[in-house]
Motif scaffolding. Structure first.
Motif, PDB file in Angstrom:
ATOM      1  N   LYS A  28       0.511   0.161  -4.780  1.00  0.00           N
ATOM      2  CA  LYS A  28       0.683  -0.135  -3.354  1.00  0.00           C
ATOM      3  C   LYS A  28       2.100  -0.603  -3.116  1.00  0.00           C
ATOM      4  CE  LYS A  28      -4.058  -1.633  -2.785  1.00  0.00           C
ATOM      5  NZ  LYS A  28      -4.900  -2.807  -2.921  1.00  0.00           N
ATOM      6  N   ARG A  29       2.662  -0.208  -1.978  1.00  0.00           N
ATOM      7  CA  ARG A  29       4.049  -0.574  -1.699  1.00  0.00           C
ATOM      8  C   ARG A  29       4.097  -1.644  -0.623  1.00  0.00           C
ATOM      9  NH1 ARG A  29       6.818   4.702  -0.063  1.00  0.00           N
ATOM     10  NH2 ARG A  29       8.713   3.525  -0.374  1.00  0.00           N
ATOM     11  N   ASN A  30       5.016  -2.570  -0.823  1.00  0.00           N
ATOM     12  CA  ASN A  30       5.205  -3.592   0.199  1.00  0.00           C
ATOM     13  C   ASN A  30       6.179  -3.079   1.227  1.00  0.00           C
ATOM     14  OD1 ASN A  30       3.575  -5.716  -0.824  1.00  0.00           O
ATOM     15  ND2 ASN A  30       5.066  -5.948  -2.466  1.00  0.00           N
ATOM     16  N   ALA A  31       5.871  -3.292   2.470  1.00  0.00           N
ATOM     17  CA  ALA A  31       6.797  -2.873   3.521  1.00  0.00           C
ATOM     18  C   ALA A  31       6.810  -3.929   4.616  1.00  0.00           C
ATOM     19  CB  ALA A  31       6.365  -1.526   4.094  1.00  0.00           C
ATOM     20  N   GLU A  32       8.001  -4.211   5.098  1.00  0.00           N
ATOM     21  CA  GLU A  32       8.152  -5.151   6.212  1.00  0.00           C
ATOM     22  C   GLU A  32       8.426  -4.339   7.457  1.00  0.00           C
ATOM     23  OE1 GLU A  32      10.769  -8.882   6.142  1.00  0.00           O
ATOM     24  OE2 GLU A  32      11.222  -7.788   4.296  1.00  0.00           O
ATOM     25  N   PHE A  33       7.860  -4.732   8.572  1.00  0.00           N
ATOM     26  CA  PHE A  33       8.089  -3.999   9.822  1.00  0.00           C
ATOM     27  C   PHE A  33       8.868  -4.859  10.814  1.00  0.00           C
ATOM     28  CE2 PHE A  33       4.579  -1.892   7.876  1.00  0.00           C
ATOM     29  CZ  PHE A  33       4.748  -0.563   8.192  1.00  0.00           C
ATOM     30  N   PHE A  34       9.783  -4.230  11.523  1.00  0.00           N
ATOM     31  CA  PHE A  34      10.557  -4.922  12.554  1.00  0.00           C
ATOM     32  C   PHE A  34      10.457  -4.120  13.834  1.00  0.00           C
ATOM     33  CE2 PHE A  34      12.639  -4.978   8.489  1.00  0.00           C
ATOM     34  CZ  PHE A  34      12.983  -6.307   8.268  1.00  0.00           C
ATOM     35  N   THR A  35      10.362  -4.792  14.943  1.00  0.00           N
ATOM     36  CA  THR A  35      10.434  -4.086  16.219  1.00  0.00           C
ATOM     37  C   THR A  35      11.638  -4.613  16.983  1.00  0.00           C
ATOM     38  OG1 THR A  35       8.035  -3.912  16.181  1.00  0.00           O
ATOM     39  CG2 THR A  35       9.104  -3.415  18.273  1.00  0.00           C
ATOM     40  N   PRO A  36      12.774  -3.908  16.852  1.00  0.00           N
ATOM     41  CA  PRO A  36      13.963  -4.397  17.558  1.00  0.00           C
ATOM     42  C   PRO A  36      13.769  -4.330  19.063  1.00  0.00           C
ATOM     43  CG  PRO A  36      14.486  -2.545  16.088  1.00  0.00           C
ATOM     44  CD  PRO A  36      13.010  -2.641  16.171  1.00  0.00           C
ATOM     45  N   GLN A  45       9.485   1.561  15.418  1.00  0.00           N
ATOM     46  CA  GLN A  45       9.655   0.301  14.709  1.00  0.00           C
ATOM     47  C   GLN A  45      10.422   0.606  13.420  1.00  0.00           C
ATOM     48  OE1 GLN A  45       5.922  -1.415  13.485  1.00  0.00           O
ATOM     49  NE2 GLN A  45       5.165   0.481  12.631  1.00  0.00           N
ATOM     50  N   PHE A  46      11.013  -0.418  12.821  1.00  0.00           N
ATOM     51  CA  PHE A  46      11.769  -0.227  11.594  1.00  0.00           C
ATOM     52  C   PHE A  46      10.975  -0.727  10.397  1.00  0.00           C
ATOM     53  CE2 PHE A  46      16.251   1.186  11.968  1.00  0.00           C
ATOM     54  CZ  PHE A  46      16.184   1.608  13.278  1.00  0.00           C
ATOM     55  N   VAL A  47      11.246  -0.105   9.259  1.00  0.00           N
ATOM     56  CA  VAL A  47      10.532  -0.446   8.035  1.00  0.00           C
ATOM     57  C   VAL A  47      11.538  -0.773   6.946  1.00  0.00           C
ATOM     58  CG1 VAL A  47       8.922   0.411   6.287  1.00  0.00           C
ATOM     59  CG2 VAL A  47       8.762   1.265   8.610  1.00  0.00           C
ATOM     60  N   ARG A  48      11.238  -1.820   6.200  1.00  0.00           N
ATOM     61  CA  ARG A  48      12.023  -2.075   4.986  1.00  0.00           C
ATOM     62  C   ARG A  48      11.061  -2.101   3.812  1.00  0.00           C
ATOM     63  NH1 ARG A  48      16.896  -4.092   4.259  1.00  0.00           N
ATOM     64  NH2 ARG A  48      17.058  -5.155   6.247  1.00  0.00           N
ATOM     65  N   SER A  49      11.273  -1.170   2.877  1.00  0.00           N
ATOM     66  CA  SER A  49      10.465  -1.171   1.653  1.00  0.00           C
ATOM     67  C   SER A  49      11.434  -1.231   0.478  1.00  0.00           C
ATOM     68  CB  SER A  49       9.583   0.079   1.594  1.00  0.00           C
ATOM     69  OG  SER A  49      10.378   1.222   1.478  1.00  0.00           O
ATOM     70  N   GLU A  50      10.912  -1.076  -0.740  1.00  0.00           N
ATOM     71  CA  GLU A  50      11.782  -1.206  -1.925  1.00  0.00           C
ATOM     72  C   GLU A  50      12.937  -0.205  -1.874  1.00  0.00           C
ATOM     73  OE1 GLU A  50       8.444  -0.730  -2.330  1.00  0.00           O
ATOM     74  OE2 GLU A  50       7.655  -2.362  -3.538  1.00  0.00           O
ATOM     75  N   LYS A  82      -1.115   3.516   1.106  1.00  0.00           N
ATOM     76  CA  LYS A  82      -0.571   2.774  -0.028  1.00  0.00           C
ATOM     77  C   LYS A  82       0.059   1.440   0.347  1.00  0.00           C
ATOM     78  CE  LYS A  82       0.432   7.029  -2.459  1.00  0.00           C
ATOM     79  NZ  LYS A  82       1.506   7.978  -2.710  1.00  0.00           N
ATOM     80  N   ARG A  83       0.497   1.294   1.585  1.00  0.00           N
ATOM     81  CA  ARG A  83       1.193   0.059   1.929  1.00  0.00           C
ATOM     82  C   ARG A  83       0.227  -1.112   2.088  1.00  0.00           C
ATOM     83  NH1 ARG A  83       4.798   2.643   6.669  1.00  0.00           N
ATOM     84  NH2 ARG A  83       6.391   3.609   5.398  1.00  0.00           N
ATOM     85  N   GLU A  84       0.669  -2.288   1.666  1.00  0.00           N
ATOM     86  CA  GLU A  84      -0.131  -3.496   1.832  1.00  0.00           C
ATOM     87  C   GLU A  84      -0.462  -3.688   3.310  1.00  0.00           C
ATOM     88  OE1 GLU A  84      -1.378  -5.436  -0.306  1.00  0.00           O
ATOM     89  OE2 GLU A  84      -0.235  -5.341  -2.165  1.00  0.00           O
ATOM     90  N   ASN A 104      14.204  -3.353  22.760  1.00  0.00           N
ATOM     91  CA  ASN A 104      14.638  -2.050  23.296  1.00  0.00           C
ATOM     92  C   ASN A 104      15.794  -2.240  24.299  1.00  0.00           C
ATOM     93  OD1 ASN A 104      14.914   0.553  24.162  1.00  0.00           O
ATOM     94  ND2 ASN A 104      12.733   0.878  24.604  1.00  0.00           N
TER      95      ASN A 104
END
Lengths: 205, 178
Positions: free
Chosen positions: B13-21, A133-138, A158-160, B23
């Motif tokens: 704490k770090r914010n991170a968005e997850f994507f599942t492209p 999966q892909f991740v986008r953080s700061e 650490k991640r939300e 396949n």
């Protein structure tokens, strides 16, 4: 039945001619439909934008633009046609700090030279069967740098999203425990018997 | 907003968005892997390549020597990272390519030189002497066209070089990078 590699288009970016020829020969022997090549990261990016291949196989050390810079550009440049393309980085480096450096640039797989035909195949198969999966953080965009949950990990999450995931898991566990009696009954098990839900990793070796 | 659960000594704490492209690759190639026959054929082609590694190897050795001479000439005035890179990068190329073109002993020896360079604090006179010994050994292998692992002689050469690295760090324990 085997993989239909003839439908694949792979871009090989390598400044060392003999090595480039070897990579092309291996991929063609695997049955890859089209192997495109470039001599350095700059040319590689231009060709990538024009051809939009399925996979990029790039060397780390190239002049004037190396494989790490190429990876960063593919992952982050607005002009890139596919930020999610799998990138396999080839290099003679194998020290942990170098692997971390490549991973932090957004590389999908790391292929240490010298390698065998099977090593190269394993990386391609890994990309097909276990895409990340892909991740986008700061400060990062790229494949998730954690391959799988590490049970021995004792550090802080650490991640939300980690916190949310942990809470969700707790909820699911609570819910599942309410149905354990029912499950045991159906499976003909008594209270002391263990029920395993483990799924083994796929091994390509 | 301040998070009451956040400890003072921890990174935020770090914010991170997850994507599942999707396949797409799996859709294209289907299932089944590659047959052993194809993999063996590819490996045979790799092993039977007739590329002469010597010109390439000589080029990398020359780059290493240029790096050594530059450090000797400029000493402390040269940029430390650049100085390391001028020796490390061609060594990595030797390690990477030697084994691909029938010189696995060069790969083994260059690998040990990389390990030495990666933990070395400074390119001082004693360290440069060890690097020169690695350079001479690799050059001898290339000129003598010692393909394969070099047998017992290869093991002995490697052992002697590794022991020199150990002796260096025993003598100068503070010159090791953490």
């Amino acid at each position: 039945m085997t993989y239909a590699f003839d439908r694949l288009r792979i871009l090989v970016v390598e400044d060392n001619n003999p090595m480039l020829e070897i990579c092309k020969t291996l991929l063609i022997t695997f049955g890859v439909g089209e192997v495109i090549s470039a001599k350095n990261g700059d040319d590689g990016y231009k060709i990538f934008c024009k051809e939009n291949p399925d996979i990029v196989l790039a060397d780390w050390m190239m002049n004037p633009t190396d494989g790490i810079s190429l990876t960063r550009r593919i992952r982050n440049d607005a002009s890139c046609p596919n930020h999610y393309v799998p990138i396999i980085l080839m290099t003679g480096f194998s020290e942990k700090k170098r692997v971390v450096q490549a991973r932090d640039a957004g590389v999908t797989e790391f292929l240490v030279k010298p390698f065998t035909a099977r090593d190269l195949y394993k990386r391609v198969a890994q990309i097909i069967e276990r895409p990340r999966q892909f991740v986008r953080s700061e400060d990062f965009f790229g494949p998730d740098r954690r391959r799988k949950a590490d049970e021995s990990f004792k550090g802080t999450y650490k991640r939300e999203t980690d916190i949310k995931q942990m809470q969700n898991q707790k909820e699911r566990m609570k819910e599942a425990s309410l149905h354990m009696g029912e499950l045991r009954q159906k499976a003909g098990l008594s209270k002391g018997d263990k029920i395993s839900f483990g799924i083994d990793d796929i091994d390509f070796s | 907003m301040i998070d009451p659960d956040q400890h003072f000594h921890l990174a935020p704490k770090r914010n991170a968005e997850f994507f599942t492209p999707e396949n797409q690759l799996k859709k294209k190639v289907g299932t089944g892997g590659l047959s052993e026959n194809i993999l063996n054929k590819a490996q045979a082609l790799l092993e039977d390549n007739t590329i002469d590694f010597r010109p390439l190897g000589e080029m990398y050795l020359e780059s290493i020597m240029k790096g050594i001479l530059s450090v000797e000439e400029n000493g402390k005035t040269s940029n430390k990272e650049d100085a390391f890179a001028s020796i490390l990068f061609p060594t990595v190329q030797l390690k990477a390519n030697g084994g691909m073109f029938h010189y696995p002993l060069i790969t083994r020896i260059a690998d040990r030189l990389i390990q030495f360079l990666e933990v070395l604090e400074d390119l001082d006179t004693e360290a440069l002497e060890i690097i020169k010994a690695f350079h001479t050994t690799i050059r001898a292998i290339l000129l003598g066209q010692i393909k394969g692992d070099g047998g017992q002689r290869g093991d002995d050469l490697l052992k002697a070089l590794v022991e020199a690295c150990y002796r260096y760090f025993e003598k100068f324990p503070d010159r090791k990078r953490e």
